[in-house]
Design a protein around this motif. Structure first.
Motif, PDB file in Angstrom:
ATOM      1  N   GLU A  45       0.721  -1.154   0.018  1.00 57.16           N
ATOM      2  CA  GLU A  45       0.033   0.149  -0.019  1.00 57.16           C
ATOM      3  C   GLU A  45       0.902   1.292  -0.197  1.00 57.16           C
ATOM      4  OE1 GLU A  45      -3.592   1.507  -1.025  1.00 57.16           O
ATOM      5  OE2 GLU A  45      -3.307  -0.686  -0.492  1.00 57.16           O
ATOM      6  N   ALA A  46       1.813   1.278   0.890  1.00 58.71           N
ATOM      7  CA  ALA A  46       3.069   2.382   0.840  1.00 58.71           C
ATOM      8  C   ALA A  46       3.472   2.550  -0.497  1.00 58.71           C
ATOM      9  CB  ALA A  46       3.829   2.150   1.881  1.00 58.71           C
ATOM     10  N   VAL A  47       3.933   1.533  -1.269  1.00 57.48           N
ATOM     11  CA  VAL A  47       4.551   1.636  -2.495  1.00 57.48           C
ATOM     12  C   VAL A  47       3.528   2.058  -3.582  1.00 57.48           C
ATOM     13  CG1 VAL A  47       5.227   0.295  -4.685  1.00 57.48           C
ATOM     14  CG2 VAL A  47       6.283  -0.218  -2.352  1.00 57.48           C
ATOM     15  N   TRP A  48       2.305   1.656  -3.502  1.00 56.75           N
ATOM     16  CA  TRP A  48       1.187   1.976  -4.411  1.00 56.75           C
ATOM     17  C   TRP A  48       0.690   3.746  -4.071  1.00 56.75           C
ATOM     18  CZ3 TRP A  48      -1.548   0.963  -8.672  1.00 56.75           C
ATOM     19  CH2 TRP A  48      -2.373   1.541  -8.963  1.00 56.75           C
ATOM     20  N   ASN A  49       0.846   3.938  -2.920  1.00 59.50           N
ATOM     21  CA  ASN A  49       0.374   5.334  -2.647  1.00 59.50           C
ATOM     22  C   ASN A  49       1.564   6.314  -3.144  1.00 59.50           C
ATOM     23  OD1 ASN A  49      -1.920   5.006  -1.422  1.00 59.50           O
ATOM     24  ND2 ASN A  49      -1.062   4.660   0.648  1.00 59.50           N
ATOM     25  N   CYS A  50       2.967   5.963  -2.883  1.00 56.85           N
ATOM     26  CA  CYS A  50       3.927   6.470  -3.554  1.00 56.85           C
ATOM     27  C   CYS A  50       3.871   6.793  -5.110  1.00 56.85           C
ATOM     28  CB  CYS A  50       5.397   5.689  -3.277  1.00 56.85           C
ATOM     29  SG  CYS A  50       6.558   6.612  -3.847  1.00 56.85           S
ATOM     30  N   LEU A  51       3.302   5.698  -5.699  1.00 61.35           N
ATOM     31  CA  LEU A  51       3.241   5.810  -7.281  1.00 61.35           C
ATOM     32  C   LEU A  51       2.298   6.809  -7.594  1.00 61.35           C
ATOM     33  CD1 LEU A  51       3.729   1.994  -7.891  1.00 61.35           C
ATOM     34  CD2 LEU A  51       5.189   3.829  -9.032  1.00 61.35           C
ATOM     35  N   LEU A  52       1.068   6.793  -6.622  1.00 60.03           N
ATOM     36  CA  LEU A  52      -0.086   7.846  -6.902  1.00 60.03           C
ATOM     37  C   LEU A  52       0.404   9.368  -6.905  1.00 60.03           C
ATOM     38  CD1 LEU A  52      -3.062   5.733  -5.321  1.00 60.03           C
ATOM     39  CD2 LEU A  52      -2.779   6.156  -7.860  1.00 60.03           C
ATOM     40  N   LYS A  53       1.156   9.595  -5.697  1.00 65.19           N
ATOM     41  CA  LYS A  53       1.148  11.027  -5.320  1.00 65.19           C
ATOM     42  C   LYS A  53       2.665  11.409  -5.977  1.00 65.19           C
ATOM     43  CE  LYS A  53      -1.162  10.693  -0.857  1.00 65.19           C
ATOM     44  NZ  LYS A  53      -1.115  10.772   0.520  1.00 65.19           N
ATOM     45  N   LYS A  54       3.686  10.532  -6.258  1.00 62.24           N
ATOM     46  CA  LYS A  54       4.916  11.062  -7.013  1.00 62.24           C
ATOM     47  C   LYS A  54       4.953  10.724  -8.377  1.00 62.24           C
ATOM     48  CE  LYS A  54       8.728  11.596  -4.795  1.00 62.24           C
ATOM     49  NZ  LYS A  54       9.028  12.839  -4.327  1.00 62.24           N
ATOM     50  N   VAL A  55       4.719   9.687  -8.739  1.00 64.37           N
ATOM     51  CA  VAL A  55       4.867   9.271 -10.116  1.00 64.37           C
ATOM     52  C   VAL A  55       3.697   9.513 -11.175  1.00 64.37           C
ATOM     53  CG1 VAL A  55       5.438   7.334 -11.755  1.00 64.37           C
ATOM     54  CG2 VAL A  55       6.437   7.016  -9.460  1.00 64.37           C
ATOM     55  N   TRP A  56       2.368   9.173 -10.530  1.00 61.02           N
ATOM     56  CA  TRP A  56       1.448   9.417 -11.190  1.00 61.02           C
ATOM     57  C   TRP A  56       0.488  11.056 -11.070  1.00 61.02           C
ATOM     58  CZ3 TRP A  56       0.403   3.914 -10.059  1.00 61.02           C
ATOM     59  CH2 TRP A  56       0.907   2.752 -10.973  1.00 61.02           C
ATOM     60  N   ARG A  57       1.023  11.871 -10.245  1.00 59.07           N
ATOM     61  CA  ARG A  57       0.486  12.847  -9.867  1.00 59.07           C
ATOM     62  C   ARG A  57      -0.317  13.716 -10.924  1.00 59.07           C
ATOM     63  NH1 ARG A  57       5.815  14.385  -8.663  1.00 59.07           N
ATOM     64  NH2 ARG A  57       6.418  15.950 -10.047  1.00 59.07           N
ATOM     65  N   LYS A  58       0.149  13.805 -12.205  1.00 58.89           N
ATOM     66  CA  LYS A  58      -0.287  14.536 -13.135  1.00 58.89           C
ATOM     67  C   LYS A  58      -1.265  13.701 -14.219  1.00 58.89           C
ATOM     68  CE  LYS A  58       3.140  18.095 -13.174  1.00 58.89           C
ATOM     69  NZ  LYS A  58       3.932  18.659 -13.871  1.00 58.89           N
ATOM     70  N   GLU A  59      -0.476  12.614 -14.696  1.00 61.02           N
ATOM     71  CA  GLU A  59      -1.279  11.666 -15.562  1.00 61.02           C
ATOM     72  C   GLU A  59      -1.580  10.178 -15.013  1.00 61.02           C
ATOM     73  OE1 GLU A  59       0.124   9.408 -19.874  1.00 61.02           O
ATOM     74  OE2 GLU A  59       1.538  10.867 -18.900  1.00 61.02           O
ATOM     75  N   LYS A  60      -2.816  10.184 -15.003  1.00 67.90           N
ATOM     76  CA  LYS A  60      -3.668   8.769 -14.242  1.00 67.90           C
ATOM     77  C   LYS A  60      -4.194   7.913 -15.241  1.00 67.90           C
ATOM     78  CE  LYS A  60      -3.962  10.797  -9.815  1.00 67.90           C
ATOM     79  NZ  LYS A  60      -3.051  10.334  -8.960  1.00 67.90           N
ATOM     80  N   VAL A  61      -4.110   8.414 -16.360  1.00 72.80           N
ATOM     81  CA  VAL A  61      -4.992   7.487 -17.290  1.00 72.80           C
ATOM     82  C   VAL A  61      -3.807   7.045 -18.259  1.00 72.80           C
ATOM     83  CG1 VAL A  61      -6.671   7.296 -19.417  1.00 72.80           C
ATOM     84  CG2 VAL A  61      -7.030   8.700 -17.336  1.00 72.80           C
ATOM     85  N   MET A  62      -3.407   5.544 -18.398  1.00 80.60           N
ATOM     86  CA  MET A  62      -1.985   4.937 -18.923  1.00 80.60           C
ATOM     87  C   MET A  62      -2.641   3.723 -19.496  1.00 80.60           C
ATOM     88  SD  MET A  62       0.333   5.947 -15.849  1.00 80.60           S
ATOM     89  CE  MET A  62       1.921   5.855 -16.860  1.00 80.60           C
ATOM     90  N   LYS A  63      -1.585   3.113 -20.439  1.00 78.54           N
ATOM     91  CA  LYS A  63      -1.776   1.789 -20.572  1.00 78.54           C
ATOM     92  C   LYS A  63      -1.229   0.727 -19.699  1.00 78.54           C
ATOM     93  CE  LYS A  63      -1.559   3.308 -25.477  1.00 78.54           C
ATOM     94  NZ  LYS A  63      -0.705   3.415 -26.578  1.00 78.54           N
ATOM     95  N   LEU A  64      -1.450  -0.399 -19.588  1.00 78.40           N
ATOM     96  CA  LEU A  64      -1.001  -1.463 -18.757  1.00 78.40           C
ATOM     97  C   LEU A  64       0.735  -1.366 -18.644  1.00 78.40           C
ATOM     98  CD1 LEU A  64      -1.346  -3.586 -16.444  1.00 78.40           C
ATOM     99  CD2 LEU A  64      -1.752  -5.210 -18.480  1.00 78.40           C
ATOM    100  N   HIS A  65       1.221  -1.529 -19.787  1.00 77.34           N
ATOM    101  CA  HIS A  65       2.854  -1.655 -19.748  1.00 77.34           C
ATOM    102  C   HIS A  65       3.386  -0.520 -19.268  1.00 77.34           C
ATOM    103  CE1 HIS A  65       3.661   1.065 -23.333  1.00 77.34           C
ATOM    104  NE2 HIS A  65       2.458   0.904 -23.681  1.00 77.34           N
TER     105      HIS A  65
END
Length: 94
Positions: free
Chosen positions: A35-55
């Motif tokens: 959950e911590a890894v997921w939240n990090c991805l949401l807040k740091k990596v995907w903070r702007k673009e949240k619609v993406m392809k699986l790969h």
């Protein structure tokens, strides 16, 4: 390829996230949770673009560095209410 919100991909990539958490634990980052890894991805990596392809989502999980994760954890700690309460308690004691 289909694009979806990253939250929609989460069930499909749960094992990838578990793998990243296990990698961080092996590197000595402590009790890292999926959950911590997921939240990090949401807040740091995907903070702007949240619609993406699986790969793209899987690639971002694999490329998450320990530095980015620790930066996220540090900022979350600084922003937590518990830390602020502890600082206030120490400051009032002096």
């Amino acid at each position: 390829m289909i694009e979806k919100h990253v939250e929609d991909w989460k069930p499909l990539i749960h094992r990838v996230i578990e793998s990243k958490a296990a990698e961080f634990r092996l590197l000595g980052y402590g009790d890292v949770t999926t959950e911590a890894v997921w939240n990090c991805l949401l807040k740091k990596v995907w903070r702007k673009e949240k619609v993406m392809k699986l790969h793209q989502v899987v690639e971002d999980v694999f490329h998450l560095s320990g530095h980015h994760y620790m930066s996220y954890i540090t900022m979350e700690t600084y922003q937590s209410d518990d830390l602020m309460a502890s600082i206030a308690a120490v400051t009032n004691m002096e």
